[in-house]
Design a protein around this motif. Structure first.
Motif: not given
Length: 559
Positions: A64-91
């Motif tokens: 959440a710290v590293i990916a959240g920072f990079l996705i907000s700093a480098l992403g193509g959106t203004r307000l999206c928040i990045g981090g671990p999500t429930g969709a990935y759990i099963v995989i």
């Protein structure tokens, strides 16, 4: 050369750079308030998602710290928040159980490279190729699997580790459910009730998952409850910055990891772009899909070196950010910095967090992430309902990769059938009258020995045989006109069908005149040399010109 015009800016332009122009203290104040709230929401979720994925809770926070920072700093959106999500759990859980945590990190790294490649190849519109029935099916399937995997900690069952398969999970639950731990069940049930019934007015200031986590931890510590905690299972969370570690390259399993890595990348792309679409709908903004994919890829390439897991756009945290007044990507950066501060200052307190509380949080996530309104399916076309049902069943019973493959195949088959059924060839009659005069038969005369047809829809591999109507309906006619202004798609199979029609007519001493083709269709006729094969003068811009050409052919008998 300005940044806007530079080659780099065309393919790599983080949205943060645009929002920093004219950035004010008032905007920072709004971003700070939103970032703090999102950080509070993200803390329990990050730990819960990590544990459910088969890794330690700090791996979720580091992500959440590293990916959240990079996705907000480098992403193509203004307000999206990045981090671990429930969709990935099963995989992720399946990979960790089958190949180990080291290969899970390598798999995440490979998925990051794939996401970067998707962005560089301008595949940001990939979300358009995934119909919503497919997305609904696998999302509901993932929700069911998350729910089942959390019952172990929710009931305090005496199981060291839950199996990764659906049927094995059911068998384990059936064998151990009667051995539930009363104190654990009471604590987890209380946390779940608090999360589900927490007043919405209070949720904006005090998010329900955070309140449940704090209260459960306080009760566990104060009353010395005999329940499993992060301290008893993991020894707590280390206080300090995450350590950089090189990944272990497992050549024996590298080929086996490519398929799950692609699944992670594909799901990450879908989730992040869905998150961006949701954010756009809430704010009226417009995201850069390719830039977002590149940022997601960079984040997933970096986090494994610090023990983190796969990350993507988090819809719930993004909505929390927007609802709490976030204005720029700085809100996402602040949320990441807050989580880092918690690690540095309050990490020792995490040892009191009960696993039951985290299980309750994840079960609430599972209940909320699915679309359980079955009444909607009653109004869907039957083919879409079938896609939802098949994708859901395959996700639950087998895995997400198989579900997406079969779901996409079904969607493609149904689409081809619909496109083929919408493609028609009609014989033009003098009494027909249409809106566009130059293409209309109204007011025009078909000379004797000439038949005219109009092809509508898509002339592609699934509908090329519709041109048989032309041969059947033009018997005895020396000239056949095929009107193409309502043709929306022409592929190679369609071109070959046109060429075959021309050859058959020519063998019978007859001529084919094409008219009305425009745009890509006209270009394809020229590039494929079909126009030359038919005859340059037998390709006309509209029906009137085609009729004139037909009269010439009939007069000279040069067909």
């Amino acid at each position: 050369m300005s940044a806007a015009a530079s080659p780099t800016a065309r393919w790599f332009r983080p949205r943060l750079l645009d929002t920093l122009h004219g950035y004010s203290f008032a905007t920072f104040r709004d971003d700070l308030a939103a970032g703090v709230v999102v950080g509070i929401v993200a803390l329990p979720l990050a730990m819960a998602f990590a544990m459910a994925s088969g890794v330690s809770p700090q791996a979720g926070i580091f992500t959440a710290v590293i990916a959240g920072f990079l996705i907000s700093a480098l992403g193509g959106t203004r307000l999206c928040i990045g981090g671990p999500t429930g969709a990935y759990i099963v995989i992720l859980y399946g990979i960790a159980v089958k190949y180990g945590v080291a290969n899970l990190l390598l798999c995440t790294f490979l998925a990051g490279l794939m996401l970067i490649a998707m962005g560089l190849l301008r595949m940001g519109q990939i979300i358009k190729f995934f119909p919503m029935p497919l997305v609904t099916g696998f999302t509901n399937g993932i929700a069911v699997l998350i729910f089942l995997t959390q019952l172990k900690d929710f009931f305090g069952l005496p199981v060291a580790q839950m199996p990764s398969g659906f049927f094995a999970t059911l068998q384990t639950l059936n064998q151990t459910l009667a051995q539930f731990h009363p104190a654990t069940l009471a604590l987890s049930a209380g946390c779940l009730a608090l999360i589900l019934f927490w007043p919405k007015k209070l949720n904006k200031l005090l998010p329900a998952p955070f309140v449940a986590l704090v209260l459960a931890s306080v009760l566990t510590a104060a009353l010395a409850l005999p329940v499993a905690t992060i301290g008893s299972k993991f020894g707590g969370i280390p206080q300090g910055l995450p350590e950089f570690r090189m990944l272990t390259l497992d050549l024996n399993h590298l080929s086996d990891l490519l398929a799950p890595a692609f699944t992670i990348a594909l799901l990450g792309a879908i989730e992040s772009l869905l998150c961006a679409v949701v954010a756009d709908s809430m704010t009226g903004d417009k995201h850069d899909a390719n830039q977002e994919l590149i940022a997601q890829g960079i984040a997933n390439v970096v986090v494994p070196f610090f023990g983190g897991i796969a990350a993507t756009g988090a819809i719930a945290r993004t909505a929390t950010n927007i609802n709490n007044g976030g204005k720029t990507p700085m809100a996402g950066i602040i949320h990441a910095l807050l989580l880092l501060l918690i690690i540095l200052v309050a990490a020792p307190l995490a040892r009191y967090i009960p696993l039951a509380a985290l299980a309750a949080i994840l079960i609430s996530v599972a209940l909320k992430m699915g679309d359980w309104d079955i009444r909607k399916a009653l109004h869907f076309p039957k083919r879409d309902t079938l896609i939802v049902a098949v994708t859901f069943a395959l996700t639950v019973a087998f895995d997400l990769t198989v579900a997406v493959q079969i779901g996409l195949l079904l969607a493609a088959v149904f689409f081809i059938q619909r496109m083929a059924s919408s493609t028609t060839v009609q014989k033009l009659q003098p009494e027909h009258a249409y809106l566009f005069e130059r293409h209309s038969i109204a007011g025009k005369t078909l000379p004797d020995g000439c038949a005219a047809f109009r092809v509508e829809g898509a002339l592609f591999f699934g509908a090329a045989d519709t041109l048989d109507t032309v041969l059947a309906g033009s018997a005895g006619c020396k000239v056949v006109i095929l009107q193409m202004h309502r043709l929306v798609l022409l592929d190679t199979t369609g071109l070959l069908a046109l060429d075959e029609l021309n050859d058959k007519l020519r063998q019978g001493g007859r001529a084919l005149v094409l008219c009305g083709a425009g745009g890509d269709t006209a270009k394809m006729l020229v590039d494929s040399q079909l126009a030359e094969h038919v005859g340059e003068r037998n390709v006309q811009p509209d029906l009137a010109a085609a009729l004139t050409r037909a009269q010439e052919l009939l007069r000279t008998d040069s067909v």
